[in-house]
Design a protein around this motif. Structure first.
Motif: not given
Length: 442
Positions: A311-327
Motif C-alpha cells: 500500500g502507498l504510505q500504508n504502515r499497516t501493509a507488509t510492503h509500504r510503498k514510499i515512492k516509485d522503486g522504494h519500499w
C-alpha cells in the motif's frame, strides 16, 4: 552461477589493513567475524601481529567444518554434519572498522569457504559471498542497483535483579518526554559510536515501549548495509552493558509490550521493472519469512491473521510503498542473518523481474488493523497471510519451488535442516526459557 572468489571484494589487499593499523595505533586485536545459519554473530580474535602475518601471506583463518551451518542457538550442534577437514575465513579488509565499543579491538567481516572432506561447497553456502555475488550478477545482467537502509529497533532494559525489567521512562512513541530521561545519553553514545566508523545515522527516536528506541541508517549497497547492521547491533549490546543495562534486538522481550522489528528500506534503480520486482516479493513473502523472521517467537510481534499486501504510505501493509522503486519491508526482525535474508529477498524480487510477473494485487488504500474479509481480499488480489509459526514458515519455504531453485539446494537444504532442528529444540521450552536463551545472543 560459478563459485565466488573472495578477491572480488578486496579481501586479499593487506595494504588496507596496514594503513588502518597505522591510523589506529591503539588497535591490538582484530575480530574475524561471520554470521551463521542460526543468525548468530561469531568471532575469532586475532592479535594484530597475527592478522598482519596472515594478510601478508594471503592466508585465511581456519575454523572447524562446517561450523557455519551446524550450530543452533541453544549451543547444540548438528553432529551428523561435522566432518573431517576445516573451513576458511577470508577477511574482507574493506569492511574493517574500529570497535569503539571495545577498546583495543577492530572487526572485519569474513567470507567463509567450506572445505569439509565430504560435503564442502566452497563459498556456495556463505551468506556474505552469496549476497555479493547476487548484487554483482544483477548489475552485470540488468544494470540494476539496490540501496538498503535499516530501521534498527532495540530495547534497553534492566536485569540487575536477575529478571528482565523494563526501564522507568515515558513510553509514548516519538514524544519528547520519552527522551527527557537518563537513557538519552546512552542512546547518544550508541549513535556517536556508530557514526565514528562512517555509518551515517539519519535520526533516532523512542518507540512505543519503555526503553524501546529506533536508529535509522543512511541507505547503502546491500553488503555494506548488512555489515553496518552487524556493527550497530554490537554497539547497542556493548554500550548498554557498559552502563549496567542490557540491550537487545530480540523481537518480543516482554510479553505485554511492543515488539522489536528491523524494517528494511529497499530501493531499486530500474523503475521500469518495479512492479515485476514487487510481484516477486509478494508472491514469495510467506516463504521468505523463514529467513527474515527465523526465531521460534518471531511471529509474536505480528497481528493475528496478518495479510500480505502492499500500500502507498500504508504502515499497516507488509510492503509500504514510499515512492516509485522504494519500499519499506515491515515484517523483518533482527534475529535474521542479514546476509541470508537480503539474498533471499532480492532473489525473490529478481524472480519476479526476470519472469516478468505481473503485479495483480491492488492497493486497498486504507489502514488494515484487522484482517480484511475473504471476499474483499480476493477482489484486491490479496491471497496470502503471514505464517503464524517458524514451522509454518519453513513448510512454506519447502513448497516454494521457484525460490528454492534460484537459491540452490546447497543453501536451502542445510538452512532448512538447521531451522527445523532449532524449531524442534525451542518447542520443548516454555516462553520465558526461549526468551532468556535468545536474549543472551540477540
Amino acid at each position: 552461477m560459478g563459485e565466488l572468489a573472495p578477491r572480488q571484494s578486496n579481501s586479499g589487499d593487506v595494504k588496507i589493513l596496514e594503513t588502518f593499523l597505522a591510523r589506529n595505533p591503539s588497535v591490538e586485536y582484530i575480530r574475524y567475524q561471520w554470521i551463521d545459519y542460526s543468525g548468530l554473530l561469531s568471532a575469532r580474535v586475532a592479535t594484530k601481529s597475527f592478522a598482519l602475518s596472515l594478510g601478508r601471506k594471503d592466508s585465511p583463518l581456519t575454523i572447524p567444518s562446517p561450523i557455519l551451518t551446524a550450530l543452533i542457538i541453544d549451543d547444540s550442534l548438528l553432529f551428523e554434519d561435522i566432518e573431517v577437514g576445516q573451513d576458511e575465513l577470508f577477511a574482507d579488509w574493506s569492511s574493517l572498522k574500529v570497535c569503539h565499543y571495545a577498546p583495543k579491538h577492530a572487526m572485519v567481516m569474513c567470507f567463509v569457504k567450506e572445505g569439509g572432506r565430504k560435503d564442502g561447497k566452497g563459498f556456495r553456502r556463505c551468506p556474505r559471498s552469496r549476497l555479493q555475488e547476487l548484487c554483482s550478477s544483477v548489475k552485470g545482467k540488468h544494470d540494476l542497483d539496490f540501496l538498503v537502509g535499516i530501521e534498527v529497533e532495540f530495547y534497553i532494559f534492566d536485569e540487575s535483579s536477575g529478571t528482565p525489567k523494563p526501564v522507568n521512562m515515558v513510553a509514548h512513541a516519538y514524544s519528547a518526554a520519552s527522551i527527557n530521561n537518563k537513557y538519552l545519553p546512552i542512546v547518544e553514545e550508541i549513535v556517536d559510536c556508530i557514526q565514528k566508523v562512517g555509518i551515517e545515522v539519519r535520526q533516532f527516536h523512542s518507540e512505543g515501549g519503555p526503553g524501546l528506541f529506533e536508529i535509522s541508517t543512511q541507505p547503502m549497497a546491500p553488503l555494506q548495509s548488512a555489515d553496518a547492521l552487524v556493527y550497530c547491533h554490537e554497539t547497542i549490546r556493548n554500550i548498554s552493558r557498559k552502563h549496567g543495562l542490557h540491550g537487545t534486538v530480540y523481537p518480543k522481550p516482554f510479553e505485554k509490550l511492543s515488539g522489536v522489528g528491523s524494517h528494511i528500506h529497499l530501493s531499486i534503480s530500474r523503475l521500469d521493472k518495479q512492479e515485476n520486482f514487487l510481484a516477486g516479493l509478494l508472491e514469495n513473502w510467506r516463504a521468505l519469512a523463514a529467513f527474515y523472521m527465523p526465531n521460534f517467537d518471531s511471529n509474536l510481534r505480528l497481528r493475528p491473521e496478518e495479510q500480505i499486501f502492499w500500500g502507498l504510505q500504508n504502515r499497516t501493509a507488509t510492503h509500504r510503498k514510499i515512492k516509485d522503486g522504494h519500499w519499506e519491508l515491515r515484517s523483518v526482525d533482527a534475529t535474521a542473518n542479514p546476509y541470508l535474508a537480503m539474498t533471499a529477498i532480492l532473489t525473490a524480487g529478481m524472480i519476479g523481474l526476470e519472469k516478468e510477473k505481473s503485479l495483480t494485487m491492488k492497493d486497498p488504500k486504507k489502514m488494515v488493523f484487522e484482517s480484511m474479509k475473504d471476499d474483499e481480499a480476493t477482489d484486491l488480489g490479496i491471497l496470502y497471510k503471514m505464517p503464524t509459526s517458524l514451522k509454518a514458515a519453513i513448510d512454506s519455504l519447502k513448497a516454494a519451488e521457484e525460490l528454492k531453485d534460484a537459491l540452490g539446494p546447497e543453501l536451502i537444504d542445510r538452512y532448512v535442516k538447521v531451522k527445523t532442528k532449532e524449531e524442534e529444540n525451542f518447542g520443548k521450552l516454555i516462553g520465558s526459557e526461549r526468551r532468556e536463551m535468545s536474549m543472551r545472543v540477540f
